[in-house]
Scaffold this motif. Structure first.
Motif, PDB file in Angstrom:
ATOM      1  N   VAL A  87       0.848  34.774  51.571  1.00  0.00           N
ATOM      2  CA  VAL A  87      -0.219  35.201  50.660  1.00  0.00           C
ATOM      3  C   VAL A  87      -0.362  34.269  49.456  1.00  0.00           C
ATOM      4  O   VAL A  87      -1.273  34.415  48.658  1.00  0.00           O
ATOM      5  CB  VAL A  87       0.017  36.648  50.179  1.00  0.00           C
ATOM      6  CG1 VAL A  87      -0.025  37.618  51.345  1.00  0.00           C
ATOM      7  CG2 VAL A  87       1.336  36.769  49.422  1.00  0.00           C
ATOM      8  N   GLY A  88       0.593  33.356  49.287  1.00  0.00           N
ATOM      9  CA  GLY A  88       0.502  32.404  48.173  1.00  0.00           C
ATOM     10  C   GLY A  88       0.909  32.989  46.833  1.00  0.00           C
ATOM     11  O   GLY A  88       0.486  32.499  45.783  1.00  0.00           O
ATOM     12  N   CYS A  89       1.763  34.006  46.863  1.00  0.00           N
ATOM     13  CA  CYS A  89       2.154  34.675  45.612  1.00  0.00           C
ATOM     14  C   CYS A  89       2.996  33.790  44.701  1.00  0.00           C
ATOM     15  O   CYS A  89       3.060  34.001  43.500  1.00  0.00           O
ATOM     16  CB  CYS A  89       2.922  35.950  45.927  1.00  0.00           C
ATOM     17  SG  CYS A  89       4.492  35.650  46.790  1.00  0.00           S
ATOM     18  N   PRO A  96      11.069  22.554  42.018  1.00  0.00           N
ATOM     19  CA  PRO A  96      10.997  23.342  43.263  1.00  0.00           C
ATOM     20  C   PRO A  96      10.532  22.493  44.438  1.00  0.00           C
ATOM     21  O   PRO A  96       9.609  21.693  44.306  1.00  0.00           O
ATOM     22  CB  PRO A  96       9.972  24.428  42.931  1.00  0.00           C
ATOM     23  CG  PRO A  96       9.173  23.881  41.801  1.00  0.00           C
ATOM     24  CD  PRO A  96      10.094  22.996  41.009  1.00  0.00           C
ATOM     25  N   VAL A  97      11.176  22.691  45.577  1.00  0.00           N
ATOM     26  CA  VAL A  97      10.762  21.946  46.768  1.00  0.00           C
ATOM     27  C   VAL A  97       9.851  22.786  47.654  1.00  0.00           C
ATOM     28  O   VAL A  97       9.329  22.296  48.643  1.00  0.00           O
ATOM     29  CB  VAL A  97      11.968  21.425  47.579  1.00  0.00           C
ATOM     30  CG1 VAL A  97      12.766  20.436  46.766  1.00  0.00           C
ATOM     31  CG2 VAL A  97      12.840  22.552  48.079  1.00  0.00           C
ATOM     32  N   ILE A  98       9.667  24.051  47.287  1.00  0.00           N
ATOM     33  CA  ILE A  98       8.667  24.881  47.967  1.00  0.00           C
ATOM     34  C   ILE A  98       7.627  25.251  46.920  1.00  0.00           C
ATOM     35  O   ILE A  98       7.972  25.763  45.854  1.00  0.00           O
ATOM     36  CB  ILE A  98       9.310  26.114  48.657  1.00  0.00           C
ATOM     37  CG1 ILE A  98       8.264  26.901  49.452  1.00  0.00           C
ATOM     38  CG2 ILE A  98      10.034  27.032  47.688  1.00  0.00           C
ATOM     39  CD1 ILE A  98       8.866  27.885  50.456  1.00  0.00           C
ATOM     40  N   VAL A  99       6.377  24.900  47.195  1.00  0.00           N
ATOM     41  CA  VAL A  99       5.313  25.125  46.208  1.00  0.00           C
ATOM     42  C   VAL A  99       4.075  25.684  46.913  1.00  0.00           C
ATOM     43  O   VAL A  99       3.887  25.483  48.110  1.00  0.00           O
ATOM     44  CB  VAL A  99       4.920  23.828  45.457  1.00  0.00           C
ATOM     45  CG1 VAL A  99       6.094  23.239  44.706  1.00  0.00           C
ATOM     46  CG2 VAL A  99       4.333  22.804  46.395  1.00  0.00           C
ATOM     47  N   GLY A 150      -3.101  31.143  48.179  1.00  0.00           N
ATOM     48  CA  GLY A 150      -2.743  29.783  48.572  1.00  0.00           C
ATOM     49  C   GLY A 150      -1.708  29.895  49.674  1.00  0.00           C
ATOM     50  O   GLY A 150      -1.519  30.975  50.240  1.00  0.00           O
ATOM     51  N   THR A 151      -1.051  28.806  49.963  1.00  0.00           N
ATOM     52  CA  THR A 151      -0.033  28.821  51.018  1.00  0.00           C
ATOM     53  C   THR A 151       1.169  27.998  50.558  1.00  0.00           C
ATOM     54  O   THR A 151       1.001  26.888  50.040  1.00  0.00           O
ATOM     55  CB  THR A 151      -0.594  28.201  52.316  1.00  0.00           C
ATOM     56  OG1 THR A 151      -1.799  28.876  52.654  1.00  0.00           O
ATOM     57  CG2 THR A 151       0.389  28.332  53.464  1.00  0.00           C
ATOM     58  N   ALA A 152       2.341  28.553  50.760  1.00  0.00           N
ATOM     59  CA  ALA A 152       3.552  27.825  50.357  1.00  0.00           C
ATOM     60  C   ALA A 152       3.887  26.742  51.376  1.00  0.00           C
ATOM     61  O   ALA A 152       3.714  26.933  52.581  1.00  0.00           O
ATOM     62  CB  ALA A 152       4.717  28.805  50.240  1.00  0.00           C
ATOM     63  N   VAL A 153       4.339  25.607  50.860  1.00  0.00           N
ATOM     64  CA  VAL A 153       4.807  24.535  51.744  1.00  0.00           C
ATOM     65  C   VAL A 153       6.093  23.945  51.172  1.00  0.00           C
ATOM     66  O   VAL A 153       6.282  23.924  49.949  1.00  0.00           O
ATOM     67  CB  VAL A 153       3.772  23.391  51.897  1.00  0.00           C
ATOM     68  CG1 VAL A 153       2.580  23.816  52.696  1.00  0.00           C
ATOM     69  CG2 VAL A 153       3.350  22.843  50.558  1.00  0.00           C
ATOM     70  N   ASP A 169      -2.878  22.670  37.202  1.00  0.00           N
ATOM     71  CA  ASP A 169      -3.628  21.691  37.968  1.00  0.00           C
ATOM     72  C   ASP A 169      -2.762  20.576  38.543  1.00  0.00           C
ATOM     73  O   ASP A 169      -3.253  19.717  39.254  1.00  0.00           O
ATOM     74  CB  ASP A 169      -4.768  21.111  37.131  1.00  0.00           C
ATOM     75  CG  ASP A 169      -4.264  20.489  35.855  1.00  0.00           C
ATOM     76  OD1 ASP A 169      -5.070  19.979  35.092  1.00  0.00           O
ATOM     77  OD2 ASP A 169      -3.043  20.528  35.630  1.00  0.00           O
ATOM     78  N   ALA A 170      -1.450  20.565  38.247  1.00  0.00           N
ATOM     79  CA  ALA A 170      -0.593  19.523  38.807  1.00  0.00           C
ATOM     80  C   ALA A 170      -0.485  19.683  40.316  1.00  0.00           C
ATOM     81  O   ALA A 170      -0.158  18.759  41.023  1.00  0.00           O
ATOM     82  CB  ALA A 170       0.787  19.581  38.172  1.00  0.00           C
ATOM     83  N   ARG A 171      -0.787  20.877  40.828  1.00  0.00           N
ATOM     84  CA  ARG A 171      -0.687  21.108  42.266  1.00  0.00           C
ATOM     85  C   ARG A 171      -1.987  20.740  42.963  1.00  0.00           C
ATOM     86  O   ARG A 171      -2.119  20.884  44.162  1.00  0.00           O
ATOM     87  CB  ARG A 171      -0.325  22.566  42.541  1.00  0.00           C
ATOM     88  CG  ARG A 171      -1.403  23.554  42.181  1.00  0.00           C
ATOM     89  CD  ARG A 171      -0.985  25.004  42.326  1.00  0.00           C
ATOM     90  NE  ARG A 171       0.064  25.349  41.391  1.00  0.00           N
ATOM     91  CZ  ARG A 171       1.310  25.645  41.753  1.00  0.00           C
ATOM     92  NH1 ARG A 171       1.649  25.679  43.010  1.00  0.00           N
ATOM     93  NH2 ARG A 171       2.209  25.925  40.853  1.00  0.00           N
ATOM     94  N   GLY A 172      -2.986  20.317  42.199  1.00  0.00           N
ATOM     95  CA  GLY A 172      -4.242  19.896  42.813  1.00  0.00           C
ATOM     96  C   GLY A 172      -5.266  21.008  42.871  1.00  0.00           C
ATOM     97  O   GLY A 172      -6.400  20.782  43.243  1.00  0.00           O
ATOM     98  N   PHE A 173      -4.890  22.204  42.513  1.00  0.00           N
ATOM     99  CA  PHE A 173      -5.870  23.287  42.429  1.00  0.00           C
ATOM    100  C   PHE A 173      -5.337  24.348  41.482  1.00  0.00           C
ATOM    101  O   PHE A 173      -4.160  24.337  41.126  1.00  0.00           O
ATOM    102  CB  PHE A 173      -6.178  23.869  43.810  1.00  0.00           C
ATOM    103  CG  PHE A 173      -5.226  24.933  44.290  1.00  0.00           C
ATOM    104  CD1 PHE A 173      -5.650  26.247  44.426  1.00  0.00           C
ATOM    105  CD2 PHE A 173      -3.917  24.624  44.618  1.00  0.00           C
ATOM    106  CE1 PHE A 173      -4.785  27.228  44.878  1.00  0.00           C
ATOM    107  CE2 PHE A 173      -3.048  25.593  45.078  1.00  0.00           C
ATOM    108  CZ  PHE A 173      -3.483  26.905  45.207  1.00  0.00           C
TER     109      PHE A 173
END
Ligand code: SF4
Ligand code: SF4
Ligand code: SF4
Length: 220
Positions: free
Chosen positions: A189-191, A203-206, A131-134, A42-46
């Motif tokens: 795909v948010g894998c 990580p700078v890509i999450v 999800g989607t990586a950013v 849940d640290a990523r908000g979802f």
């Protein structure tokens, strides 16, 4: 055929490409392993759910907490949430920094789900939308800083579709090329394989919630 992995969709070509990391990346990876940065769900908000999960509210109602999806996952990527998840206790979650989804061609987790919480209409792994990586910290990304890394790019199972390299002149050194990883949200795909493989300790890509990524300005 020779490029296929019987367990999943990561081909030998992609593995070998991913293995061709620079000494700098390997050195940093060593640091990353030493400090083991784990990102709670849940640290990523979802909460990152397995492939095929229906919308979160419906998911919580449909999932019978049987753990069949977790049992079916050959990589043990799916864990069952503990008491900290409140109403979501016992539901399946994926924490990419521990183990990402390796996007099995036959989606055994989805097939195993008896409740419809993971939608069996999903058959094509390229249609997965967990999800989607950013890239959340461009200043720290080694590739954007002009160093050779590109590990996330090379590890992506949808290399050159979900993530590409954008080349531009390095104005700081005036003689090199910056190879910036760019995520294409319509293909990602948010894998979480990129998040898992980022060589930095944090990580700078999450992976983020797709809806939020589409609403805001994570555009390059
Ligand atoms: S598709 Fe992903 S979550 Fe599902 S079984 Fe394979 S690795 Fe596990
Ligand atoms: S198999 Fe389906 S119902 Fe069972 S825990 Fe996984 S998502 Fe929930
Ligand atoms: S989450 Fe990362 S590794 Fe997975 S498809 Fe998207 S860009 Fe590729």
């Amino acid at each position: 055929m020779g490029d296929e992995n019987p367990k999943g969709s990561i081909s030998r070509r992609q593995f070998l490409k991913g293995s061709a990391v620079t000494p700098l990346a390997l050195m940093l990876a060593g640091g990353a392993i030493a400090s083991v940065y784990l990102r709670p769900a849940d640290a990523r908000g979802f909460t990152l759910r397995p492939p095929g999960a229906v919308a979160e509210k419906r998911f919580l109602a449909a999932c019978v907490r049987c753990g069949m999806c977790a049992q079916a996952c050959p990589y043990q990527a799916i864990k069952l949430a503990g008491g900290e998840a409140g109403a979501g206790i016992g539901t399946p979650v994926i924490t990419p920094r521990e183990t990402p989804c390796y996007l099995c061609q036959d989606l055994p987790c989805v097939k195993a789900c008896p409740s419809g919480a993971l939608d069996k209409k999903l058959e094509d792994i390229e249609q997965v939308r967990m999800g989607t990586a950013v890239i959340i910290d461009r200043e720290s990304c080694l590739s954007i800083r002009g160093l050779r890394c590109e590990v996330c790019y090379r590890q992506c199972p949808l290399i050159d579709k979900a993530i590409t390299l954008q080349l531009r002149h390095n104005t700081r050194t005036d003689e090199h090329t910056i190879m910036e990883p760019v995520v294409h949200k319509e293909k990602c795909v948010g894998c979480g394989i990129c998040e898992n493989s980022c060589v930095l300790p944090k990580p700078v890509i999450v992976v983020r919630r797709t809806v939020e990524v589409q609403k805001d300005s994570y555009d390059f």
